[in-house]
Design a protein around this motif. Sequence first.
Motif, PDB file in Angstrom:
ATOM      1  N   SER A 420       0.802  -1.226   0.000  1.00  0.00           N
ATOM      2  CA  SER A 420       0.000   0.000   0.000  1.00  0.00           C
ATOM      3  C   SER A 420       0.833   1.273   0.000  1.00  0.00           C
ATOM      4  O   SER A 420       0.266   2.359   0.111  1.00  0.00           O
ATOM      5  CB  SER A 420      -0.918   0.010   1.233  1.00  0.00           C
ATOM      6  N   ASP A 435       0.770   6.233   2.015  1.00  0.00           N
ATOM      7  CA  ASP A 435       0.213   4.959   2.470  1.00  0.00           C
ATOM      8  C   ASP A 435      -1.295   5.057   2.292  1.00  0.00           C
ATOM      9  O   ASP A 435      -1.992   5.680   3.096  1.00  0.00           O
ATOM     10  CB  ASP A 435       0.581   4.686   3.921  1.00  0.00           C
ATOM     11  N   LEU A 437      -3.627   2.991   2.627  1.00  0.00           N
ATOM     12  CA  LEU A 437      -4.452   2.383   3.668  1.00  0.00           C
ATOM     13  C   LEU A 437      -4.605   3.308   4.864  1.00  0.00           C
ATOM     14  O   LEU A 437      -5.611   3.249   5.583  1.00  0.00           O
ATOM     15  CB  LEU A 437      -3.840   1.055   4.117  1.00  0.00           C
ATOM     16  N   GLU A 491      -1.787  -6.585   5.752  1.00  0.00           N
ATOM     17  CA  GLU A 491      -1.821  -5.401   4.883  1.00  0.00           C
ATOM     18  C   GLU A 491      -2.285  -5.763   3.474  1.00  0.00           C
ATOM     19  O   GLU A 491      -3.061  -5.027   2.851  1.00  0.00           O
ATOM     20  CB  GLU A 491      -0.428  -4.763   4.832  1.00  0.00           C
ATOM     21  N   LEU A 495      -5.587  -4.186   1.559  1.00  0.00           N
ATOM     22  CA  LEU A 495      -5.467  -3.431   0.312  1.00  0.00           C
ATOM     23  C   LEU A 495      -6.283  -4.086  -0.801  1.00  0.00           C
ATOM     24  O   LEU A 495      -6.898  -3.384  -1.622  1.00  0.00           O
ATOM     25  CB  LEU A 495      -4.003  -3.329  -0.094  1.00  0.00           C
TER      26      LEU A 495
END
Length: 594
Positions: A420, A435, A437, A491, A495
Amino acid sequence: MEIVLGYPRLRSEFGRQPLLSDRPADLLLDLPPDPSLAPHFLLKTPRDQGLQAGRDMSEHQVNTERFDSDSFGINHVEGGWPKDVNPQEMEQTIRFRKKVEKDESYVNSVLQLGGVMEHCIRQNNAVDLYQEYFEDEDEVEENQEPPSAKTINVFRDPNNMKRTVSSLSWQPDGGQKLAAAYCCLTYQRTGDLDLHSYIWDIENPNRPDLSLKASSPLICLEYNPKDPHTLVGGGYNGQIGFWDSRRGSQPVDVSSVEQSHRDPVYKTIWLQTKTGTDLFSTSTDGQVLWWDVRRLSEPTDRLILDPGRGGNLDRALGGVSLEFEPTMPTKFLVGTEQGGVLSCNRKAKTSSEKLVCCYEGHLGPVYALQRNPFFPKNFLSVGDWTARVWTEDIRESCILWTRYQTSYLTDGCWSPVRPSVFFTVNMDGMLDVWDILFKQNDPTLSLKVCDEALYSLRLQDNGRLLACGSEGGGASLLELSSGLRTNQSNEKNLLAAMLERETKRERVLEARQKEVRLKEKSRSEEEVGGVLEARQREVRLKEKCRSEEEGGGLGGAGRRGEYSTADQPGRNTFLLPHPEGGGETHSLTQSDSE
């Protein structure tokens, strides 16, 4: 404990023997003042002055000569064979092995070592020496660390006339060397320029590890991912050069001017083939050329970026950036200087089918293109004042984008370790870390790298080091914090869900927009149809009136100023006399609302 040290010497060697005794002080001499000597002296004001008994010292700083170290590679080959045995011959080696295995000493040695090895193997199986008991706790602590980056080295252009670092490339074997292409991008400032580009050792910023001599200033430079010693570069004059660092500064081969690009080569990318010698390049002349470094006399294939799919070079779009994903060997992306991203298919049968579609979104040249390493269907484009994230399924618009920045963006790339995170640089000398996220409107980290504009950006394969090239010829090497180079827990799944959600949202908006456009089209067609129908009625009415006048079938048509409302409800038809007299009349139709 008493320590005694004796001197075994003769008494005569110590000199005269001193005899010491105690007695009161005696006055040996008393000199009274002489008044006659007073006129020879002048009375001065007393002054106190300090004296330093020690020697005066000074401190200076000097730079000693740096110790230069060179790294040499050593090839270790299989050894230990007798002189009469050729290791390259399979039959001889097998025959010698069988002979040794029958030897009693060899069998006894293996039996003795077998017990020791078995004990060690059992011990390793019983106790895991490399087990990490607090791995989860360490990850939590790393995640809590705020993102940061620090400059650890700066590689400056050794020439007096500073040139822009137009391209950067990391050596694939460990990333210990950095190749930088230097070119002056200022319009009509190409005279008396140095043609050298350099390969730097990241541990030695004082002087380049190797200088690459080219026939024209290099705009792009790229390491071969399969061979850490070979590089390819694109020149300002459109030529392609191939270098081998083991052969020195001169290029191994250069493409001919007649078969090369007509404009500067802005991007070259190696292809993942069995030979490892294929690549392709793009330029603002509107062409994409495929090359084989074993024979650079002419390109192996050619594609003209004509949006009309007619192969017309005069209407072609200029290419500025390229993107190729090895997992999609037939697809590649081209960023144009007109702001669009062309999706191409090299294996198409006709030239018109090679240009699949165009993604329109930027207001200026697309300087950077890269697919997400974890989600290849999504790619990043950097141009004008924004960075945009696209998906191949939607061509009308991007699914994510940054807000317009105050300075022009010049380059960008994804993080190779965090799905991300991506990086951008701009004309203010700022490095922005995003970033998506965490937040989409503002960067997670903004760092002022230098006071000059940044034009190039490249991240190491392990994500630890990042290199930025400036307009003044400086390549800054930054070390990222552990939070930016360590994959966070869950993560990738987060994403993936986010990209899927944004893709569905854009599909809904696209369908709604198509529906609105269809309704507007049908409404406009109805309005046009109504106007045409009214016009046809009016024409038919005029023709009917004219035919009745000529045939005399209209009673009272000779009377001037009369009108009739029978032909068309809601509209009045007046029969007006001719202005010059006579029996002719003219009809005038008017609606009730008028």
